[in-house]
Scaffold this motif. Structure first.
Motif, PDB file in Angstrom:
ATOM      1  N   ARG A 174      61.173  25.872  36.649  1.00  0.00           N
ATOM      2  CA  ARG A 174      60.668  24.673  37.307  1.00  0.00           C
ATOM      3  C   ARG A 174      59.972  23.750  36.314  1.00  0.00           C
ATOM      4  O   ARG A 174      59.945  22.539  36.487  1.00  0.00           O
ATOM      5  CB  ARG A 174      59.676  25.054  38.407  1.00  0.00           C
ATOM      6  N   SER A 175      59.367  24.326  35.285  1.00  0.00           N
ATOM      7  CA  SER A 175      58.566  23.548  34.345  1.00  0.00           C
ATOM      8  C   SER A 175      59.374  23.014  33.170  1.00  0.00           C
ATOM      9  O   SER A 175      58.844  22.248  32.367  1.00  0.00           O
ATOM     10  CB  SER A 175      57.427  24.419  33.794  1.00  0.00           C
ATOM     11  N   SER A 215      51.578  21.367  34.351  1.00  0.00           N
ATOM     12  CA  SER A 215      52.798  22.095  34.735  1.00  0.00           C
ATOM     13  C   SER A 215      53.645  22.454  33.516  1.00  0.00           C
ATOM     14  O   SER A 215      54.393  23.427  33.537  1.00  0.00           O
ATOM     15  CB  SER A 215      53.624  21.260  35.715  1.00  0.00           C
ATOM     16  N   PHE A 216      53.524  21.661  32.434  1.00  0.00           N
ATOM     17  CA  PHE A 216      54.280  21.934  31.215  1.00  0.00           C
ATOM     18  C   PHE A 216      53.570  22.916  30.293  1.00  0.00           C
ATOM     19  O   PHE A 216      54.107  23.275  29.244  1.00  0.00           O
ATOM     20  CB  PHE A 216      54.547  20.638  30.451  1.00  0.00           C
ATOM     21  N   ALA A 231      44.291  21.200  39.073  1.00  0.00           N
ATOM     22  CA  ALA A 231      45.668  20.806  39.386  1.00  0.00           C
ATOM     23  C   ALA A 231      45.846  20.629  40.892  1.00  0.00           C
ATOM     24  O   ALA A 231      46.525  19.696  41.343  1.00  0.00           O
ATOM     25  CB  ALA A 231      46.643  21.846  38.849  1.00  0.00           C
ATOM     26  N   VAL A 232      45.245  21.520  41.683  1.00  0.00           N
ATOM     27  CA  VAL A 232      45.329  21.407  43.144  1.00  0.00           C
ATOM     28  C   VAL A 232      44.668  20.115  43.613  1.00  0.00           C
ATOM     29  O   VAL A 232      45.205  19.392  44.468  1.00  0.00           O
ATOM     30  CB  VAL A 232      44.681  22.632  43.813  1.00  0.00           C
ATOM     31  N   MET A 263      43.614  32.984  36.037  1.00  0.00           N
ATOM     32  CA  MET A 263      44.432  32.667  37.212  1.00  0.00           C
ATOM     33  C   MET A 263      45.827  32.296  36.737  1.00  0.00           C
ATOM     34  O   MET A 263      45.991  31.345  35.956  1.00  0.00           O
ATOM     35  CB  MET A 263      43.834  31.502  38.001  1.00  0.00           C
ATOM     36  N   PRO A 264      46.862  33.037  37.158  1.00  0.00           N
ATOM     37  CA  PRO A 264      48.234  32.700  36.754  1.00  0.00           C
ATOM     38  C   PRO A 264      48.593  31.265  37.139  1.00  0.00           C
ATOM     39  O   PRO A 264      48.266  30.799  38.234  1.00  0.00           O
ATOM     40  CB  PRO A 264      49.083  33.724  37.522  1.00  0.00           C
ATOM     41  N   LYS A 265      49.256  30.607  36.254  1.00  0.00           N
ATOM     42  CA  LYS A 265      49.604  29.204  36.419  1.00  0.00           C
ATOM     43  C   LYS A 265      50.474  28.961  37.645  1.00  0.00           C
ATOM     44  O   LYS A 265      51.401  29.727  37.931  1.00  0.00           O
ATOM     45  CB  LYS A 265      50.328  28.734  35.151  1.00  0.00           C
ATOM     46  N   LEU A 266      50.146  27.905  38.404  1.00  0.00           N
ATOM     47  CA  LEU A 266      50.920  27.378  39.524  1.00  0.00           C
ATOM     48  C   LEU A 266      50.859  28.208  40.797  1.00  0.00           C
ATOM     49  O   LEU A 266      51.486  27.833  41.792  1.00  0.00           O
ATOM     50  CB  LEU A 266      52.389  27.174  39.135  1.00  0.00           C
TER      51      LEU A 266
END
Length: 364
Positions: A174-175, A215-216, A231-232, A263-266
Motif C-alpha cells: 500500500r505504501s 505512510s512512506f 497520523a490519525v 506501535m506498528p505503523k498504520l
C-alpha cells in the motif's frame, strides 16, 4: 518526519531481559523442551526413590539410581536433538537407526562398567538386555511424544509468522505505489506555490503531505505511538474537510510518554479508516465515536492504551477494499504485544463496536 527516540537504557533492559528469561525458564518449562525432559526425569527419580523407601524402609543402590537418572536423561536428550530430527525432518532414516543403536549400546556398556567396577560382577544376559531395553523404550516413547508436541507448536508458530509477514507485505504494498521521494518532493513544490496564494489552504494541504510522509516511512524504522496518533489526527482533519456533513466525535488523550511506546505503523490508522469504509458517518443522531486514551493504572503502575470505536453500520455503502482490515490489524498487534494485547468486537447488521487495549507494562 523525524522519528522520536526512546530514552531507554539498553544495558538495563538487557539485564532485565536476561532475568525475565531465567524466570520464564524456571516457571514455564514448556518453553524449553530439554528442561521439561529434565524435570520429567527428576520427578521419575524422586518418585522411584520415594516408592522404594515406602516399600523397604530404606534406599540402597544410590549409585545405580544416579546412573539411571543421569544416563537416561542424557540418552533421551541426544535422542531428542539428534535421532528424531534425523529420522523425521532430514529423512536420513538409516543414519538415525545407527545413532539409535549406538545410544543403546552406549547405555548398556556404561551400566555394565559402572556395575562391575563399583558394585560387583553383572553378567550380560538376555534378561538384563530385555530389562534395559524395556526401561529405555518407555523413556523414548515419552521423549517422542514431547518431541512431536513441540514440533507441532513450532510448525504452528512458523505458519503464524509467515502469515504475519504476509500481512506486513500487504501494508508495504500500500505504501509503495509510487516512489516516496517523487511524491513528497512534488508535494513540497506545490506547497511552496500554494502558500503564496493562500496560507490557510497551505496549512490544510500540509496535513496531507505530513500524512503521506508517514505512510512512506520504512517499516524497518522504529515507530512509536505518538507518530501513529498524529497520523490519525491528520487523517481525521482531512476527512472533515472532505465531508462537511461528517458526524463524528473523536477524543484523543495521550500524554508525552507516547513518544517512547512502540506501535506498528498504520495499525490504528487502518481501524479509523475502516469507519469511513463501513460506517454511516453522516447520521447526526448516531455519530461515530472514536476514543484513544493512554493512562497509568494506579494499582499496577502499568501504562494502558485503550481504543474505543463505535459506529452505525451502512450496509449499502460500497467502498474500495484494501485487503488489510481489522482482523489483520489484530493479528499484527497480537504478534507485537503478545499477552499484553486484548480486543473485543461486537457487531451486527446495524452497529459496530470495538474495544482494544494494549498493556505496555511499567518500564518503557
Amino acid at each position: 518526519m523525524e522519528t522520536s527516540k526512546s530514552q531507554l537504557n539498553p544495558g538495563r533492559l538487557g539485564e532485565k531481559s536476561r532475568v525475565l528469561g531465567v524466570i520464564d525458564l524456571i516457571f514455564k518449562p514448556g518453553k524449553q523442551p530439554l528442561y521439561l525432559l529434565f524435570l520429567i526425569f527428576l520427578s521419575y527419580a524422586l518418585l522411584d526413590l520415594l516408592s522404594t523407601f515406602i516399600e523397604f524402609g530404606e534406599v540402597d543402590g544410590w549409585l545405580m539410581a544416579q546412573y539411571h537418572f543421569i544416563a537416561g536423561y542424557l540418552i533421551c536428550a541426544v535422542y531428542f536433538k539428534l535421532v528424531l530430527p534425523e529420522y523425521f525432518i532430514l529423512k536420513r532414516r538409516i543414519r538415525a537407526i545407527i545413532y539409535f543403536l549406538l545410544l543403546l549400546i552406549l547405555l548398556v556398556g556404561i551400566k555394565l562398567l559402572v556395575h562391575n567396577v563399583f558394585l560387583g560382577t553383572l553378567p550380560l544376559t538376555k534378561g538384563f538386555l530385555v530389562g534395559e531395553f524395556n526401561r529405555l523404550f518407555n523413556f523414548l516413547i515419552l521423549t517422542s511424544v514431547v518431541w512431536a508436541f513441540y514440533n507441532i507448536l513450532k510448525l504452528g508458530k512458523s505458519k503464524y509468522e509467515i502469515e504475519i509477514k504476509h500481512e506486513q507485505l500487504k501494508v508495504m504494498h500500500r505504501s509503495m505505489q509510487l516512489s516516496s521521494h517523487f511524491v513528497l518532493n512534488s508535494l513540497s513544490i506545490y506547497l511552496s506555490k500554494i502558500i503564496k496564494l493562500s496560507p490557510s489552504l497551505a496549512a490544510e494541504f500540509s496535513k496531507l503531505t505530513s500524512l503521506l510522509r508517514y505512510s512512506f516511512k520504512e517499516f524497518e524504522e522504529p515507530n512509536f505511538l505518538n507518530e501513529e496518533i498524529k497520523a490519525v489526527e491528520e487523517y481525521l482533519q482531512i476527512q472533515r474537510m472532505r465531508f462537511p456533513q461528517l458526524s463524528l466525535d473523536a477524543a484523543i488523550e495521550v500524554p508525552p510518554i507516547s513518544e517512547e511506546l512502540p506501535m506498528p505503523k498504520l495499525c490504528l490508522l487502518t481501524l479509523v479508516e475502516n469507519v469511513f469504509f463501513h460506517a454511516d458517518y453522516t447520521d447526526k443522531e448516531h455519530p461515530c465515536l472514536i476514543k484513544f486514551k493512554l493512562v497509568r493504572e494506579k494499582a499496577t503502575r502499568n501504562w494502558l492504551f485503550t481504543v474505543c470505536i463505535t459506529n452505525k453500520v451502512q450496509n449499502s455503502r460500497e467502498e474500495p477494499r484494501t485487503g488489510f482490515g481489522a482482523s489483520s490489524v489484530f493479528r499484527v498487534l497480537r504478534h507485537e504485544f503478545g499477552d499484553g494485547f486484548y480486543n473485543k468486537v461486537v457487531s451486527d447488521e446495524s452497529n459496530y463496536s470495538l474495544l482494544l487495549t494494549i498493556n505496555y507494562g511499567t518500564t518503557v
